[in-house]
Design an enzyme around this catalytic site. Structure first.
Site, short mmCIF file in Angstrom:
data_model
loop_
_atom_site.label_atom_id
_atom_site.label_comp_id
_atom_site.label_asym_id
_atom_site.label_seq_id
_atom_site.Cartn_x
_atom_site.Cartn_y
_atom_site.Cartn_z
N CYS A 176 40.90 49.65 46.44
CA CYS A 176 41.04 50.15 45.05
C CYS A 176 40.54 51.59 44.91
O CYS A 176 41.34 52.51 44.70
CB CYS A 176 40.27 49.26 44.07
SG CYS A 176 40.84 47.55 44.02
N ARG A 177 39.22 51.81 44.98
CA ARG A 177 38.64 53.11 44.66
C ARG A 177 38.78 54.13 45.79
O ARG A 177 39.25 55.26 45.55
CB ARG A 177 37.15 52.95 44.30
CG ARG A 177 36.91 52.22 43.01
CD ARG A 177 35.46 51.80 42.87
NE ARG A 177 35.10 50.76 43.85
CZ ARG A 177 33.90 50.27 44.02
NH1 ARG A 177 32.89 50.74 43.30
NH2 ARG A 177 33.68 49.32 44.90
N SER A 178 38.34 53.79 47.01
CA SER A 178 38.37 54.81 48.07
C SER A 178 39.79 55.23 48.47
O SER A 178 39.97 56.40 48.82
CB SER A 178 37.53 54.40 49.28
OG SER A 178 37.93 53.19 49.83
N CYS B 253 34.28 52.69 49.76
CA CYS B 253 33.96 51.72 48.70
C CYS B 253 33.75 50.36 49.36
O CYS B 253 33.49 50.30 50.56
CB CYS B 253 35.03 51.69 47.61
SG CYS B 253 36.66 51.15 48.16
N ASN C 48 37.96 48.99 50.26
CA ASN C 48 38.91 50.01 50.73
C ASN C 48 40.34 49.70 50.30
O ASN C 48 41.30 50.01 51.00
CB ASN C 48 38.81 50.17 52.27
CG ASN C 48 39.53 51.40 52.82
OD1 ASN C 48 39.94 51.40 53.98
ND2 ASN C 48 39.68 52.45 52.04
N ASP D 8 33.73 49.50 39.93
CA ASP D 8 34.67 48.64 40.65
C ASP D 8 35.70 48.08 39.67
O ASP D 8 35.35 47.33 38.76
CB ASP D 8 33.86 47.51 41.30
CG ASP D 8 34.72 46.55 42.09
OD1 ASP D 8 35.96 46.66 42.03
OD2 ASP D 8 34.14 45.69 42.76
P1 4NP Z 1 37.21 48.49 46.02
O1 4NP Z 1 37.44 47.22 45.05
O2 4NP Z 1 35.83 48.32 46.60
O3 4NP Z 1 37.30 49.64 45.08
O4 4NP Z 1 38.31 48.45 47.06
C1 4NP Z 1 37.28 45.89 45.46
C2 4NP Z 1 38.25 45.29 46.20
C3 4NP Z 1 38.10 43.96 46.57
C4 4NP Z 1 36.98 43.27 46.20
C5 4NP Z 1 35.98 43.89 45.45
C6 4NP Z 1 36.14 45.22 45.09
N1 4NP Z 1 36.83 41.90 46.53
O5 4NP Z 1 35.82 41.29 46.16
O6 4NP Z 1 37.70 41.34 47.23
#
Ligand code: 4NP
Length: 148
Positions: free
Chosen positions: A14-16, A9, A12, A120
């Site tokens: 939240c989702r992955s 993602c 790295n 997201d």
């Molecule tokens: P992820 O979520 O891609 O599922 O880990 C996010 C985590 C952090 C951010 C965006 C999405 N950020 O902008 O910091």
């Protein structure tokens, strides 16, 4: 031979990490890992909201640590599952061969769910994390069934 599966993602955190934890739980004989296309959170543990929803399903993801997706991962993994179209473009931009490109799929599309993104959840509330968990679980189960 174990399959080698990488979940990707943006951050790295939240989702992955959820996809990584869920797929490891479903396919304990396989090698499952995760990475992010951005360097924002390198070295950070998963978001507490991801840790919490995973724990509610008896999956412990607290040992994970965010890392950056790099071109070397194309050699290390057979299947690279990305959460959304931007992840897809970012990962593909590092591919060097058609074989590299062929390894990359949207998680939901590989699961037969169509060109669907895992949304997201970072800027939303805990409900978003529940939705992500349910979608990722469904997708991972469908991929597992496809291989059985
Ligand atoms: P992820 O979520 O891609 O599922 O880990 C996010 C985590 C952090 C951010 C965006 C999405 N950020 O902008 O910091």
């Amino acid at each position: 031979m174990p399959r080698r599966i990488l979940m990707v993602c943006l951050g790295n955190i939240c989702r992955s990490p959820l996809a990584h934890g869920v797929m490891s739980d479903l396919l304990p004989e396989d090698i499952v890992d995760s990475a992010g296309t951005s360097s924002y959170h390198i070295g950070s543990p998963p978001d507490p909201r991801s840790v919490s929803i995973a724990k509610q399903h008896n999956i412990d993801i607290t040992n994970q640590s965010a890392r950056l997706f790099t071109a070397s991962h194309f050699a290390d993994f057979d299947h690279i599952y990305v959460m959304d179209q931007q992840n897809y473009r970012d990962v593909i931009s590092l591919a060097q061969t058609q074989n590299d490109i062929n390894k990359v799929e949207l998680l939901c599309e590989a699961a037969g769910l169509g060109k669907l993104a895992v949304p997201d959840p970072y800027y939303g509330g805990v409900d978003g994390f529940k939705d992500v968990f349910d979608l990722v679980k469904n997708a991972c189960l469908r991929i597992k069934n496809k291989w059985n």
